[in-house]
Write a protein that holds these residues in place. Structure first.
Motif: not given
Ligand code: FES
Ligand code: FES
Length: 159
Positions: A117-133
Protein backbone atom coordinates in the motif's frame (compact mmCIF):
# COMPACT_ATOMS: atom_id res chain seq x y z
CA UNK A 1 -20.38 -27.61 18.82
CA UNK A 2 -21.82 -26.87 15.41
CA UNK A 3 -19.98 -27.68 12.19
CA UNK A 4 -19.73 -25.35 9.23
CA UNK A 5 -18.49 -25.84 5.72
CA UNK A 6 -16.43 -22.91 4.48
CA UNK A 7 -14.63 -22.06 1.24
CA UNK A 8 -11.34 -20.21 1.39
CA UNK A 9 -8.63 -19.44 -1.07
CA UNK A 10 -5.25 -20.04 0.51
CA UNK A 11 -2.21 -18.93 -1.43
CA UNK A 12 -4.13 -19.05 -4.69
CA UNK A 13 -5.88 -22.40 -4.24
CA UNK A 14 -9.55 -22.77 -3.39
CA UNK A 15 -10.39 -25.32 -0.74
CA UNK A 16 -13.40 -26.34 1.31
CA UNK A 17 -13.03 -27.09 5.01
CA UNK A 18 -15.33 -28.41 7.69
CA UNK A 19 -14.78 -26.33 10.83
CA UNK A 20 -16.25 -26.04 14.29
CA UNK A 21 -17.81 -22.72 15.21
CA UNK A 22 -15.02 -22.13 17.75
CA UNK A 23 -12.09 -23.01 15.44
CA UNK A 24 -9.71 -20.15 14.82
CA UNK A 25 -8.30 -19.24 11.45
CA UNK A 26 -4.90 -20.11 12.93
CA UNK A 27 -5.99 -23.69 13.67
CA UNK A 28 -7.48 -24.00 10.19
CA UNK A 29 -4.22 -22.86 8.60
CA UNK A 30 -1.89 -24.95 10.75
CA UNK A 31 -3.90 -28.06 11.47
CA UNK A 32 -6.29 -28.45 8.54
CA UNK A 33 -4.28 -26.83 5.74
CA UNK A 34 -0.95 -28.04 7.19
CA UNK A 35 0.74 -24.66 6.67
CA UNK A 36 2.93 -24.49 9.75
CA UNK A 37 4.92 -21.48 8.59
CA UNK A 38 2.25 -19.49 10.40
CA UNK A 39 3.40 -19.54 14.01
CA UNK A 40 1.40 -19.88 17.19
CA UNK A 41 2.76 -17.80 20.04
CA UNK A 42 0.55 -16.16 22.64
CA UNK A 43 -2.80 -17.19 21.11
CA UNK A 44 -4.25 -13.98 22.58
CA UNK A 45 -3.47 -11.37 19.95
CA UNK A 46 -0.35 -9.95 21.56
CA UNK A 47 2.69 -11.30 19.68
CA UNK A 48 1.84 -11.11 15.97
CA UNK A 49 3.52 -14.42 15.15
CA UNK A 50 0.25 -15.82 13.74
CA UNK A 51 -0.20 -12.98 11.24
CA UNK A 52 -1.54 -13.84 7.81
CA UNK A 53 -3.04 -11.62 5.12
CA UNK A 54 -6.80 -11.82 4.78
CA UNK A 55 -7.91 -10.08 1.60
CA UNK A 56 -4.53 -8.35 1.64
CA UNK A 57 -4.72 -7.03 5.21
CA UNK A 58 -2.63 -8.36 8.11
CA UNK A 59 -4.72 -10.21 10.67
CA UNK A 60 -3.86 -12.03 13.88
CA UNK A 61 -5.21 -15.40 12.85
CA UNK A 62 -5.44 -16.55 16.47
CA UNK A 63 -8.16 -13.94 17.02
CA UNK A 64 -10.21 -14.61 13.90
CA UNK A 65 -12.71 -17.44 13.73
CA UNK A 66 -12.35 -19.77 10.78
CA UNK A 67 -16.03 -19.24 9.90
CA UNK A 68 -15.35 -15.51 9.56
CA UNK A 69 -12.84 -16.32 6.82
CA UNK A 70 -15.49 -17.95 4.63
CA UNK A 71 -14.97 -16.63 1.09
CA UNK A 72 -11.71 -14.86 1.93
CA UNK A 73 -8.38 -14.83 0.16
CA UNK A 74 -5.67 -15.78 2.59
CA UNK A 75 -1.94 -15.43 2.11
CA UNK A 76 0.44 -17.26 4.41
CA UNK A 77 4.22 -17.08 4.37
CA UNK A 78 4.30 -20.16 2.13
CA UNK A 79 2.37 -18.20 -0.49
CA UNK A 80 5.12 -15.61 -0.84
CA UNK A 81 7.80 -17.95 -2.08
CA UNK A 82 5.97 -19.94 -4.76
CA UNK A 83 8.43 -18.52 -7.34
CA UNK A 84 11.52 -18.17 -5.14
CA UNK A 85 11.98 -15.85 -2.21
CA UNK A 86 9.88 -12.71 -2.23
CA UNK A 87 11.94 -9.48 -2.14
CA UNK A 88 10.77 -8.86 1.44
CA UNK A 89 12.02 -12.31 2.50
CA UNK A 90 15.35 -11.74 0.76
CA UNK A 91 15.67 -8.33 2.44
CA UNK A 92 15.21 -9.91 5.89
CA UNK A 93 18.12 -12.24 5.09
CA UNK A 94 20.26 -9.44 3.65
CA UNK A 95 19.69 -7.21 6.68
CA UNK A 96 20.42 -10.02 9.16
CA UNK A 97 16.91 -9.55 10.53
CA UNK A 98 16.32 -13.24 11.27
CA UNK A 99 17.61 -15.11 14.30
CA UNK A 100 15.35 -17.82 15.69
CA UNK A 101 12.83 -16.93 12.99
CA UNK A 102 9.72 -17.39 15.10
CA UNK A 103 8.47 -13.85 14.53
CA UNK A 104 9.68 -13.71 10.94
CA UNK A 105 6.64 -15.00 8.99
CA UNK A 106 4.39 -12.49 10.72
CA UNK A 107 6.91 -9.66 10.36
CA UNK A 108 7.43 -10.42 6.65
CA UNK A 109 3.69 -10.49 5.96
CA UNK A 110 3.15 -7.23 7.88
CA UNK A 111 5.98 -5.67 5.86
CA UNK A 112 4.54 -6.96 2.60
CA UNK A 113 1.11 -5.53 3.40
CA UNK A 114 2.72 -2.17 4.22
CA UNK A 115 4.78 -2.10 1.03
CA UNK A 116 1.80 -3.15 -1.09
CA UNK A 117 0.00 0.00 0.00
CA UNK A 118 3.03 2.29 0.44
CA UNK A 119 6.19 1.52 -1.53
CA UNK A 120 8.24 4.12 0.31
CA UNK A 121 7.25 4.12 3.98
CA UNK A 122 8.90 6.35 6.57
CA UNK A 123 10.60 4.86 9.63
CA UNK A 124 7.54 5.79 11.68
CA UNK A 125 5.22 4.08 9.22
CA UNK A 126 7.38 0.94 9.34
CA UNK A 127 7.37 1.03 13.14
CA UNK A 128 3.59 1.35 13.18
CA UNK A 129 3.22 -1.57 10.74
CA UNK A 130 5.24 -3.91 12.97
CA UNK A 131 3.96 -2.44 16.22
CA UNK A 132 1.97 -5.54 17.18
CA UNK A 133 4.84 -7.92 16.46
CA UNK A 134 7.18 -9.08 19.20
CA UNK A 135 10.72 -10.18 18.44
CA UNK A 136 12.64 -11.54 21.37
CA UNK A 137 16.01 -11.98 19.69
CA UNK A 138 16.88 -9.83 16.68
CA UNK A 139 15.89 -6.42 17.95
CA UNK A 140 13.86 -4.13 15.78
CA UNK A 141 16.54 -2.05 14.08
CA UNK A 142 17.54 -4.77 11.62
CA UNK A 143 13.90 -5.54 10.90
CA UNK A 144 13.25 -1.87 10.06
CA UNK A 145 16.41 -1.93 7.90
CA UNK A 146 15.03 -5.01 6.11
CA UNK A 147 11.77 -3.26 5.26
CA UNK A 148 13.76 -0.31 3.90
CA UNK A 149 15.93 -2.63 1.77
CA UNK A 150 12.77 -4.31 0.42
CA UNK A 151 11.23 -0.92 -0.31
CA UNK A 152 14.30 0.13 -2.31
CA UNK A 153 14.36 -3.14 -4.23
CA UNK A 154 10.67 -3.00 -5.11
CA UNK A 155 11.00 0.62 -6.22
CA UNK A 156 14.02 -0.28 -8.38
CA UNK A 157 12.10 -3.16 -9.92
CA UNK A 158 9.13 -0.86 -10.50
CA UNK A 159 6.91 -3.68 -9.27
S1 FES B 1 -0.37 -16.17 18.39
FE1 FES B 1 -1.73 -14.69 17.55
S2 FES B 1 -0.99 -12.77 18.24
FE2 FES B 1 0.27 -14.24 19.28
S1 FES C 1 13.99 -13.66 15.32
FE1 FES C 1 13.51 -14.71 17.17
S2 FES C 1 11.63 -13.82 17.81
FE2 FES C 1 12.26 -12.57 16.16
Amino acid sequence: MSKHSIMVNINGSDAEYEVDSSDTLLSLIREKAGLTGTKQGCNTGECGSCTVLVNGKPVNSCLMLAVEADGAQITTIEGLSANGLHPVQQAFIDAGAVQCGYCTPGMVLAAKALLDSNRSPSDDEIKRAIDGHLCRCTGYKKIIDAVKIASKKLLEEGS
